[in-house]
Design a protein around this motif. Structure first.
Motif, short mmCIF file in Angstrom:
data_model
loop_
_atom_site.label_atom_id
_atom_site.label_comp_id
_atom_site.label_asym_id
_atom_site.label_seq_id
_atom_site.Cartn_x
_atom_site.Cartn_y
_atom_site.Cartn_z
N CYS A 10 -63.29 14.74 32.97
CA CYS A 10 -63.05 13.31 32.75
C CYS A 10 -62.60 13.07 31.33
CB CYS A 10 -64.35 12.51 32.99
SG CYS A 10 -64.98 12.60 34.66
N LEU A 13 -59.05 14.26 30.73
CA LEU A 13 -58.03 13.36 31.24
C LEU A 13 -57.83 12.18 30.32
CD1 LEU A 13 -58.56 13.19 35.10
CD2 LEU A 13 -56.59 14.05 33.87
N LEU A 14 -58.93 11.61 29.82
CA LEU A 14 -58.82 10.49 28.90
C LEU A 14 -58.08 10.91 27.64
CD1 LEU A 14 -59.44 7.65 27.97
CD2 LEU A 14 -61.66 8.46 27.16
N SER A 17 -54.43 11.35 28.37
CA SER A 17 -53.76 10.07 28.54
C SER A 17 -53.57 9.36 27.22
CB SER A 17 -54.56 9.18 29.50
OG SER A 17 -55.76 8.75 28.90
N ASN A 292 -60.31 7.10 33.91
CA ASN A 292 -59.23 7.03 32.93
C ASN A 292 -59.33 5.83 32.00
OD1 ASN A 292 -58.15 9.35 33.94
ND2 ASN A 292 -56.53 8.35 35.10
N GLN A 317 -59.21 2.57 27.00
CA GLN A 317 -57.86 2.83 27.50
C GLN A 317 -57.46 1.80 28.54
OE1 GLN A 317 -56.07 5.08 26.13
NE2 GLN A 317 -54.34 5.46 27.49
N MET A 320 -54.52 2.02 31.12
CA MET A 320 -54.61 2.83 32.34
C MET A 320 -55.07 2.01 33.54
SD MET A 320 -53.51 5.71 31.34
CE MET A 320 -53.91 6.77 32.73
#
Length: 421
Positions: A10, A13-14, A17, A292, A317, A320
């Motif tokens: 997790c 991915l953050l 991104s 995200n 974020q 997203m």
């Protein structure tokens, strides 16, 4: 997002991104991982230099998602006392703290009532200072945290349980919903209920965005910026501390004087770590996987005013957020422990906060790095905070319930909520 992903994935991915290197994962063998935490205001502008910042908590990753009941069967990780747990699934995200005032059963009942699902715990919180001191001793002494615990796969949340705040109306005939004048990140509507609930307060906050021309949505936020959903409790226990009468820095946390009651507990809401959860719905009935969005609990109150206790959850974020081409809803549920004040004056905002320091320090937890870099939000959308409740209204909680429409430009309306539903 596959709900079987581990928390390091997790975080990765953050980070990807955000254009960052993924932070190091953490498990009981002693490596640190990043997840969410935050502070509501820019600490660098409040007298705390960025080079003085350090992590508040370290997170130790579970071998796989486990139920909250299973997670709390473990009292230590890497030889350190576990203080709380982070959970994330396809449906919900949040934290549960062992000393947060709610039993496991009470918290699970709250989550189930509001969402129809249950937490999938992916990591445990321990003191960051203690972890750093014991890192070398802990390395390699334990296997992955909770490897012998059963894997937990929570059911999907039930979008039919969402009760959205009423929509703003414009014009005498109330025929048309209020519109933004340009693209905006600010929620159109907000509905908040702050009630007493045993040892804790219960804060239920529902935010909605809608409108296509121009567009109003969380994803309209500029890159490198996040937003925080903040509730300020102004204490009546202590007088305002005038900087001119005290040493430099006095009057901001932790420089609040020697008192019998800890400054974290002065107001009606304590700023000690509190349990919370959130979920996001896009369109009429699509539950958004929250991984995200980089949501985090705001447990770091360093440099906040001594006389204001801030309870907040952030979204690092928001770009997203899926484009729903319609309504978007964020529902937050926060349970801070009750403080010393029976009631406190309340203010509430949604504010833009810079993510720049987090991007430069990807291993720093979000609670400690969001909002550190000073500077005005550049747009699109307003540079100012979205007013949800002006503290000049002198409204006190608990018990306080209100609706704020039209991007906060219209006066809030209130109703009686003296009994907990």
């Amino acid at each position: 997002m596959n709900k079987k992903m581990n928390c390091a994935y997790c975080a990765g991915l953050l980070a990807l991104s955000m254009g960052l290197l993924a932070p190091t994962s953490a498990n009981a063998s002693g490596t640190v991982m990043q997840q969410g935490q935050a502070v509501g205001s820019a600490r660098a502008t409040q007298g705390l230099a960025s080079d003085e910042l350090s992590a508040t908590f370290a997170e130790l990753e579970f071998a796989h998602p486990v139920s909250l009941a299973s997670a709390t069967s473990l009292s230590t990780a890497a030889g350190l006392e576990i203080q709380g747990y982070h959970f994330i699934s396809d449906s919900i995200i949040g934290d549960y703290w062992l000393d947060g005032g709610l039993t496991v059963e009470e918290f699970l009942a709250n989550v189930s009532k509001e969402t129809g699902t249950a937490p999938e715990v992916v990591s445990a919180y321990v003191s960051a200072d203690d972890f750093e001191q014991s890192r070398e001793l802990a390395r390699g002494l334990d296997g992955p945290l909770g490897a012998d615990l059963p894997t937990f796969d929570a059911p999907d949340a039930d979008p039919s349980l969402v009760i959205a705040p009423k929509k703003s109306k414009a014009g005498a005939g109330h025929q048309e919903a209020a519109r933004a004048t340009s693209y905006t990140w600010q929620p159109v509507d907000a509905e908040v209920m702050i009630q007493g609930a045993g040892a804790t307060l219960s804060i239920s906050a529902k935010y909605s965005w809608y409108g296509l021309d121009p567009y109003a949505g969380a994803s309209a936020m500029a890159d490198h910026w996040g937003m925080e959903f903040q509730f300020d409790f102004y204490t009546s226990l202590r007088p305002h501390l005038t900087p001119g009468d005290y040493p430099i820095g006095y009057g901001t946390r932790p420089y609040c004087g020697n008192t019998t009651i800890n400054y974290k507990d002065w107001a009606a809401a304590s700023t000690r770590p509190y349990s919370w959860f959130a979920w996001v719905i896009a369109g009429p009935n699509i539950v958004v996987a929250p991984a995200n969005l980089g949501m985090y609990g705001d447990f770091n109150d360093l440099s906040d005013p001594c006389t204001v206790s801030t309870i907040a959850v952030g979204m690092a974020q928001p770009t997203m957020m899926p484009h729903s081409y319609g309504d978007e809803f964020l529902n937050l549920y926060l349970y801070p422990k009750k403080g010393n004040d029976a009631q406190s004056k309340v203010g509430a905002i949604v504010q833009p906060v810079s993510r720049s320091f987090c991007e430069s320090n990807p291993s720093m937890p979000l609670m400690d790095c969001m909002g550190v870099t000073p500077g005005a939000y550049p747009g699109p959308g307003p540079s100012s905070s979205r007013m949800v409740l002006n503290d000049s209204r002198n409204k006190k909680a608990p018990n306080l319930c209100w609706y704020s429409g039209e991007f906060g430009t219209a006066a809030a309306s209130f109703w009686d909520c003296s009994t907990v539903d």
